[in-house]
Design an enzyme around this catalytic site. Structure first.
Site, PDB file in Angstrom:
ATOM      1  N   HIS A 195      -3.081 -11.951 -13.671  1.00  0.00           N
ATOM      2  CA  HIS A 195      -3.411 -10.920 -14.659  1.00  0.00           C
ATOM      3  C   HIS A 195      -3.083 -11.361 -16.085  1.00  0.00           C
ATOM      4  O   HIS A 195      -2.961 -10.524 -16.980  1.00  0.00           O
ATOM      5  CB  HIS A 195      -2.677  -9.605 -14.327  1.00  0.00           C
ATOM      6  CG  HIS A 195      -3.231  -8.923 -13.109  1.00  0.00           C
ATOM      7  ND1 HIS A 195      -2.573  -7.894 -12.450  1.00  0.00           N
ATOM      8  CD2 HIS A 195      -4.387  -9.111 -12.420  1.00  0.00           C
ATOM      9  CE1 HIS A 195      -3.302  -7.499 -11.406  1.00  0.00           C
ATOM     10  NE2 HIS A 195      -4.405  -8.219 -11.369  1.00  0.00           N
TER      11      HIS A 195
ATOM     12  N   ALA B 164      14.958  -6.004  -4.994  1.00  0.00           N
ATOM     13  CA  ALA B 164      14.475  -7.391  -4.980  1.00  0.00           C
ATOM     14  C   ALA B 164      15.614  -8.389  -5.152  1.00  0.00           C
ATOM     15  O   ALA B 164      15.619  -9.443  -4.504  1.00  0.00           O
ATOM     16  CB  ALA B 164      13.431  -7.588  -6.084  1.00  0.00           C
TER      17      ALA B 164
HETATM   18  C1  BJW Z   1      10.870  -2.635  -6.611  1.00  0.00           C
HETATM   19  C2  BJW Z   1      11.946  -2.508  -7.445  1.00  0.00           C
HETATM   20  C3  BJW Z   1      13.022  -3.345  -7.176  1.00  0.00           C
HETATM   21  C4  BJW Z   1      10.535  -1.094  -8.118  1.00  0.00           C
HETATM   22  N1  BJW Z   1      12.962  -4.204  -6.169  1.00  0.00           N
HETATM   23  N2  BJW Z   1      10.827  -3.496  -5.604  1.00  0.00           N
HETATM   24  C5  BJW Z   1     -12.017   1.397  -6.195  1.00  0.00           C
HETATM   25  C6  BJW Z   1     -11.658   0.715  -5.029  1.00  0.00           C
HETATM   26  C7  BJW Z   1     -11.218  -0.608  -5.067  1.00  0.00           C
HETATM   27  C8  BJW Z   1     -11.129  -1.285  -6.269  1.00  0.00           C
HETATM   28  C9  BJW Z   1     -11.497  -0.620  -7.417  1.00  0.00           C
HETATM   29  C10 BJW Z   1     -11.929   0.711  -7.388  1.00  0.00           C
HETATM   30  N3  BJW Z   1     -12.177   1.103  -8.647  1.00  0.00           N
HETATM   31  C11 BJW Z   1     -11.900   0.069  -9.489  1.00  0.00           C
HETATM   32  C12 BJW Z   1     -11.485  -0.978  -8.750  1.00  0.00           C
HETATM   33  C13 BJW Z   1     -11.057  -2.312  -9.247  1.00  0.00           C
HETATM   34  C14 BJW Z   1      -9.738  -2.254  -9.988  1.00  0.00           C
HETATM   35  C15 BJW Z   1      -8.707  -1.554  -9.112  1.00  0.00           C
HETATM   36  O1  BJW Z   1      -8.104  -2.125  -8.228  1.00  0.00           O
HETATM   37  N4  BJW Z   1      -8.450  -0.272  -9.322  1.00  0.00           N
HETATM   38  C16 BJW Z   1      -7.514   0.461  -8.476  1.00  0.00           C
HETATM   39  C17 BJW Z   1      -6.476   1.155  -9.336  1.00  0.00           C
HETATM   40  C18 BJW Z   1      -8.304   1.361  -7.582  1.00  0.00           C
HETATM   41  N5  BJW Z   1      -9.352  -3.635 -10.222  1.00  0.00           N
HETATM   42  C19 BJW Z   1      -9.804  -4.320 -11.257  1.00  0.00           C
HETATM   43  O2  BJW Z   1     -10.527  -3.819 -12.103  1.00  0.00           O
HETATM   44  C20 BJW Z   1      -9.418  -5.776 -11.314  1.00  0.00           C
HETATM   45  N6  BJW Z   1     -10.579  -6.578 -11.465  1.00  0.00           N
HETATM   46  C21 BJW Z   1     -11.527  -6.620 -10.507  1.00  0.00           C
HETATM   47  O3  BJW Z   1     -11.480  -5.955  -9.499  1.00  0.00           O
HETATM   48  O4  BJW Z   1     -12.543  -7.509 -10.779  1.00  0.00           O
HETATM   49  C22 BJW Z   1     -13.615  -7.622  -9.837  1.00  0.00           C
HETATM   50  C23 BJW Z   1     -13.337  -8.521  -8.689  1.00  0.00           C
HETATM   51  C24 BJW Z   1     -14.011  -8.358  -7.506  1.00  0.00           C
HETATM   52  C25 BJW Z   1     -13.758  -9.187  -6.420  1.00  0.00           C
HETATM   53  C26 BJW Z   1     -12.857 -10.222  -6.532  1.00  0.00           C
HETATM   54  C27 BJW Z   1     -12.206 -10.400  -7.707  1.00  0.00           C
HETATM   55  C28 BJW Z   1     -12.435  -9.544  -8.775  1.00  0.00           C
HETATM   56  C29 BJW Z   1      -8.503  -6.035 -12.512  1.00  0.00           C
HETATM   57  C30 BJW Z   1      -7.182  -5.371 -12.356  1.00  0.00           C
HETATM   58  C31 BJW Z   1      -6.349  -5.591 -13.603  1.00  0.00           C
HETATM   59  C32 BJW Z   1      -5.010  -4.883 -13.517  1.00  0.00           C
HETATM   60  N7  BJW Z   1      -4.363  -4.951 -14.760  1.00  0.00           N
HETATM   61  C33 BJW Z   1      -3.009  -4.406 -14.887  1.00  0.00           C
HETATM   62  C34 BJW Z   1      -2.640  -4.455 -16.368  1.00  0.00           C
HETATM   63  C35 BJW Z   1      -2.391  -5.920 -16.790  1.00  0.00           C
HETATM   64  C36 BJW Z   1      -1.880  -6.026 -18.176  1.00  0.00           C
HETATM   65  C37 BJW Z   1      -0.651  -5.191 -18.428  1.00  0.00           C
HETATM   66  O5  BJW Z   1       0.427  -5.482 -17.873  1.00  0.00           O
HETATM   67  O6  BJW Z   1      -0.767  -4.234 -19.190  1.00  0.00           O
HETATM   68  O7  BJW Z   1      -2.093  -5.170 -14.089  1.00  0.00           O
HETATM   69  S1  BJW Z   1      -2.833  -2.752 -14.221  1.00  0.00           S
HETATM   70  C38 BJW Z   1      -1.190  -2.993 -13.608  1.00  0.00           C
HETATM   71  O8  BJW Z   1      -1.204  -2.855 -12.164  1.00  0.00           O
HETATM   72  C39 BJW Z   1      -0.845  -4.467 -13.911  1.00  0.00           C
HETATM   73  C40 BJW Z   1      -0.188  -4.878 -12.626  1.00  0.00           C
HETATM   74  O9  BJW Z   1      -0.217  -6.287 -12.508  1.00  0.00           O
HETATM   75  C41 BJW Z   1      -0.969  -4.148 -11.577  1.00  0.00           C
HETATM   76  C42 BJW Z   1      -0.248  -4.008 -10.257  1.00  0.00           C
HETATM   77  O10 BJW Z   1       0.904  -3.220 -10.388  1.00  0.00           O
HETATM   78  P1  BJW Z   1       2.193  -3.572  -9.542  1.00  0.00           P
HETATM   79  O11 BJW Z   1       2.722  -4.879  -9.972  1.00  0.00           O
HETATM   80  O12 BJW Z   1       1.928  -3.406  -8.107  1.00  0.00           O
HETATM   81  O13 BJW Z   1       3.233  -2.467 -10.103  1.00  0.00           O
HETATM   82  P2  BJW Z   1       3.475  -0.964  -9.566  1.00  0.00           P
HETATM   83  O14 BJW Z   1       4.221  -0.261 -10.614  1.00  0.00           O
HETATM   84  O15 BJW Z   1       2.243  -0.350  -9.079  1.00  0.00           O
HETATM   85  O16 BJW Z   1       4.411  -1.178  -8.287  1.00  0.00           O
HETATM   86  C43 BJW Z   1       5.746  -1.650  -8.414  1.00  0.00           C
HETATM   87  C44 BJW Z   1       6.375  -1.696  -7.029  1.00  0.00           C
HETATM   88  O17 BJW Z   1       7.668  -2.273  -7.170  1.00  0.00           O
HETATM   89  C45 BJW Z   1       6.570  -0.320  -6.393  1.00  0.00           C
HETATM   90  O18 BJW Z   1       6.102  -0.361  -5.038  1.00  0.00           O
HETATM   91  C46 BJW Z   1       8.081  -0.098  -6.409  1.00  0.00           C
HETATM   92  O19 BJW Z   1       8.579   0.592  -5.265  1.00  0.00           O
HETATM   93  C47 BJW Z   1       8.594  -1.504  -6.411  1.00  0.00           C
HETATM   94  N8  BJW Z   1       9.890  -1.677  -7.038  1.00  0.00           N
HETATM   95  N9  BJW Z   1      11.657  -1.471  -8.368  1.00  0.00           N
HETATM   96  C48 BJW Z   1      11.824  -4.206  -5.400  1.00  0.00           C
HETATM   97  N10 BJW Z   1      14.131  -3.247  -7.944  1.00  0.00           N
END
Ligand code: BJW
Length: 234
Positions: A109, A220
């Site tokens: 990302h 973690a």
């Molecule tokens: C702990 C802890 C501790 C806490 N110890 N654990 C409908 C269906 C399917 C897909 C789509 C849809 N509609 C749209 C889409 C696609 C979309 C998507 O997935 N949307 C969903 C929301 C539905 N995706 C995209 O658009 C992506 N691109 C894409 O799909 O292109 C087409 C393609 C097709 C085929 C192949 C390839 C590509 C792009 C996604 C870009 C995401 N960008 C972000 C922002 C980045 C910049 C920024 O930082 O501002 O990325 S969004 C945000 O979410 C960020 C993260 O990387 C990402 C994931 O979040 P993450 O890391 O999982 O964080 P959290 O907060 O959700 O979870 C934290 C976890 O940690 C929790 O479980 C806690 O319990 C735990 N935790 N403390 C251990 N101490």
């Protein structure tokens, strides 16, 4: 159980939480304070680039003085000491994995420390704030610089390399990610299709926990070093 020969680790915001970086979807997470459509989509940037720059400038400044934690160091140790194939894929845009010593690392990302020129595609380290009036240092065009991060609707980086590693792995581990954002959320299915064992390491069960063959829940900084120790002990 046979020891793994090829490991892919996917990390998310949870691995950096104990270093002081906000997660996205926890109760006090980033998306509880700001609408992702306004700051993390190309449409949001086109509508209000000042707002988007301010959001990322603040987060870039917030990384100053932040240090990797025991979980980042444990994954760097795993990479150094594990004899087989290894790839670390992070969804995080911070640099804590590098700071801990990880090298076989993909920032799918993007990286908050980089600028990206929307005109010529130039990508480079950018230490300070970004704004709409700065010129690109490669092509000179003004107003086209943005943070080098992947927004919703954009293609994450190095997907071919990631899918190749998943197709060849026998252990896939997801650390500190809610598993809600695709394509990363689909990596487990790719690994399972390749016959890999799958492990979730997360603070608490996620909606996708039942898709993993194993899960360990806790902080973690505690569960990742303990798991790495176990893998290296064979
Ligand atoms: C702990 C802890 C501790 C806490 N110890 N654990 C409908 C269906 C399917 C897909 C789509 C849809 N509609 C749209 C889409 C696609 C979309 C998507 O997935 N949307 C969903 C929301 C539905 N995706 C995209 O658009 C992506 N691109 C894409 O799909 O292109 C087409 C393609 C097709 C085929 C192949 C390839 C590509 C792009 C996604 C870009 C995401 N960008 C972000 C922002 C980045 C910049 C920024 O930082 O501002 O990325 S969004 C945000 O979410 C960020 C993260 O990387 C990402 C994931 O979040 P993450 O890391 O999982 O964080 P959290 O907060 O959700 O979870 C934290 C976890 O940690 C929790 O479980 C806690 O319990 C735990 N935790 N403390 C251990 N101490």
């Amino acid at each position: 159980m046979r020891p793994p020969s090829s490991i892919v680790v996917l990390t998310g915001a949870g691995i950096s939480a104990e270093s002081g970086i906000d997660t996205f979807r926890d109760t006090d997470g980033i998306w509880s304070k700001v609408d992702f459509r306004e700051v993390a989509t190309p449409e949001g940037f086109a509508a209000d680039p000042h707002k988007v720059h301010a959001f990322y400038n603040q987060r870039r400044a917030g990384l100053k003085g932040i240090k990797p934690n025991a979980a980042h160091f444990a994954l760097a140790r795993l990479e150094r000491e594990f004899g087989g194939a290894f790839l670390l894929v992070t969804q995080n845009i911070d640099h804590l994995h590098e700071q801990a010593g990880s090298e076989r690392l993909i920032h799918m990302h993007g990286e908050l420390a980089n600028s990206l020129c929307g005109n010529c595609g130039d990508r480079r380290l950018w230490d300070g704030d970004l704004s709409t009036d700065l010129p690109c240092r490669a092509c000179g065009s003004r107003g086209r610089l943005r943070p080098d991060v992947v927004w919703f609707g954009e293609m994450p980086y190095q997907m071919e390399r990631i899918y190749a590693a998943l197709a060849g792995c026998d252990l896939f581990v997801a650390v500190g990610t809610s598993g809600t954002v695709y394509p990363a959320a689909g990596f487990i299915e790719e690994a399972r299709a390749a016959g890999a064992r799958t492990l979730e390491l997360n603070l608490e069960p996620t909606e996708g926990t039942s898709r993993f063959s194993d899960a360990i829940h806790g902080k973690a900084t505690e569960i990742v070093p303990a798991w790495v120790e176990k893998v290296l002990a064979g």
